[in-house]
Design a protein around this motif. Structure first.
Motif, PDB file in Angstrom:
ATOM      1  N   ASP A   1       0.825  -1.213   0.000  1.00 58.59           N
ATOM      2  CA  ASP A   1       0.000   0.000   0.000  1.00 58.59           C
ATOM      3  C   ASP A   1       0.856   1.259   0.000  1.00 58.59           C
ATOM      4  OD1 ASP A   1      -2.320  -1.590   0.153  1.00 58.59           O
ATOM      5  OD2 ASP A   1      -2.283  -1.585   2.347  1.00 58.59           O
ATOM      6  N   ILE A   2       1.896   1.242   0.816  1.00 56.99           N
ATOM      7  CA  ILE A   2       2.801   2.391   0.872  1.00 56.99           C
ATOM      8  C   ILE A   2       3.538   2.552  -0.452  1.00 56.99           C
ATOM      9  CG2 ILE A   2       4.910   3.266   1.966  1.00 56.99           C
ATOM     10  CD1 ILE A   2       3.900   1.889   4.572  1.00 56.99           C
ATOM     11  N   ALA A   3       4.035   1.456  -0.986  1.00 58.20           N
ATOM     12  CA  ALA A   3       4.796   1.506  -2.238  1.00 58.20           C
ATOM     13  C   ALA A   3       3.937   2.014  -3.391  1.00 58.20           C
ATOM     14  CB  ALA A   3       5.352   0.120  -2.558  1.00 58.20           C
ATOM     15  N   ARG A   4       2.690   1.577  -3.436  1.00 58.10           N
ATOM     16  CA  ARG A   4       1.806   2.046  -4.503  1.00 58.10           C
ATOM     17  C   ARG A   4       1.587   3.546  -4.411  1.00 58.10           C
ATOM     18  NH1 ARG A   4      -2.822  -2.806  -4.745  1.00 58.10           N
ATOM     19  NH2 ARG A   4      -1.640  -4.168  -6.162  1.00 58.10           N
ATOM     20  N   GLY A   5       1.405   4.050  -3.195  1.00 60.24           N
ATOM     21  CA  GLY A   5       1.209   5.492  -3.035  1.00 60.24           C
ATOM     22  C   GLY A   5       2.461   6.285  -3.333  1.00 60.24           C
ATOM     23  N   ALA A   6       3.608   5.746  -2.928  1.00 56.75           N
ATOM     24  CA  ALA A   6       4.871   6.456  -3.113  1.00 56.75           C
ATOM     25  C   ALA A   6       5.514   6.164  -4.466  1.00 56.75           C
ATOM     26  CB  ALA A   6       5.840   6.073  -1.995  1.00 56.75           C
ATOM     27  N   ARG A   7       4.898   5.240  -5.228  1.00 56.13           N
ATOM     28  CA  ARG A   7       5.426   4.833  -6.529  1.00 56.13           C
ATOM     29  C   ARG A   7       6.847   4.291  -6.400  1.00 56.13           C
ATOM     30  NH1 ARG A   7       2.739   8.806 -11.110  1.00 56.13           N
ATOM     31  NH2 ARG A   7       0.649   8.826 -10.182  1.00 56.13           N
ATOM     32  N   LEU A   8       6.995   3.393  -5.440  1.00 60.21           N
ATOM     33  CA  LEU A   8       8.262   2.735  -5.188  1.00 60.21           C
ATOM     34  C   LEU A   8       8.076   1.225  -5.363  1.00 60.21           C
ATOM     35  CD1 LEU A   8       9.344   4.720  -1.993  1.00 60.21           C
ATOM     36  CD2 LEU A   8      10.360   4.908  -4.284  1.00 60.21           C
TER      37      LEU A   8
END
Length: 285
Positions: free
Chosen positions: A161-168
């Motif tokens: 979820d964090i990676a999707r938001g941060a595009r990482l």
């Protein structure tokens, strides 16, 4: 002797601990690399910072079952032992408010410290060690094996979820998914059953995950039982799936139609059309 008889619960628990130990620094590195904690995340209405705060609170909750550092659950949870979804919603609302803007700059440090604390205080304990989890029910107790699987699940899914938001970049490997599914689903699926929708239902599912585990899900008259590697029997519906895709579909991170279109999930058995009913009867919190 069946597959369940050959399974070594202690060895699987140790593999889950090793997977958790490996994912914690990945998650810490991810959180520390987020350029904007206020960006939308992969969870509707939550920012990337909200997700990070939730993970920190989850780590704190599981640690507290052993350290006792937080025990004021009456101030967080609904007064009645209501549906799981209501209890989890109450905890989540409290969790994301625990960390203000200044504290959120140090979420990575909290995850690292709490994750190491959990692994340290549970070192050497047997997989069947009871863990009090009042957020699942006033008297709810799960095993350490389940709790460790859930910690791994929180880390992997919310990392996504964090990676999707941060595009990482972020990956969830099939072995990690197998550990989450095998360690946590037999306990959590019955807890997540929608008893209203399940009233009067009689349906059985054979969940065959590639490479294991295999879960027999039987729903009868408002109750669900989930057994790993159960003896062969007729089932209404057989769902065959790749473990990572099944994990993502189960927690609504991947639409089921995409998993089917990619050839990663299919239904069979005498009543394959019942497959979508499983998600309606047992929903992720």
């Amino acid at each position: 002797m069946g597959a369940e008889g050959r399974r070594d619960p202690l060895a699987e628990h140790e593999r889950t601990r090793a997977a958790l130990r490996a994912v914690i620094p990945r998650l810490v590195h991810l959180v520390r690399g987020v350029p904007d904690l206020g960006a939308p995340s992969g969870v509707p209405v939550w920012t990337v910072g909200d997700v990070g705060a939730h993970v920190c609170a989850a780590y704190l909750a599981y640690c507290s079952a052993f350290t006792g550092e937080f025990d004021d659950w009456d101030s967080v949870l609904p007064p009645d032992d209501g549906p799981l979804s209501e209890r989890i919603a109450a905890v989540n609302a409290k969790a994301i408010g625990l960390f203000g803007e200044d504290e959120r700059r140090h979420l990575g440090d909290v995850i690292a410290e709490r994750g190491e604390t959990f692994l340290r205080v549970t070192e050497g304990l047997v997989p069947q060690t009871p863990v009090a989890t009042p957020w699942y029910g006033q008297q709810a107790v799960i095993t350490l094996a389940t709790a460790t699987g859930l910690m791994l699940s929180e880390s992997l899914l919310h990392g996504l979820d964090i990676a999707r938001g941060a595009r990482l970049p972020w990956t969830i490997g099939p072995d990690e998914a197998r550990l989450v599914l095998g360690q946590s689903m037999p306990t959590m699926m019955p807890l997540a059953l929608d008893k209203t929708k399940a009233r009067g239902a009689r349906v059985s599912f054979d969940l065959a995950l590639k490479g294991g585990p295999r879960l027999a899900v039987v729903i009868e008259d408002g109750r669900a039982t989930v057994v790993r590697d159960a003896p062969a029997r007729p089932y209404d519906c057989r769902i065959t799936a790749a473990p990572t895709e099944f994990l993502l579909v189960s927690f609504r991170r991947l639409p089921v139609w995409k998993a089917i279109a990619r050839g990663r999930m299919r239904a069979g058995g005498s009543r394959p059309w019942l497959a979508p009913r499983l998600a309606r009867l047992i929903a992720s919190p």
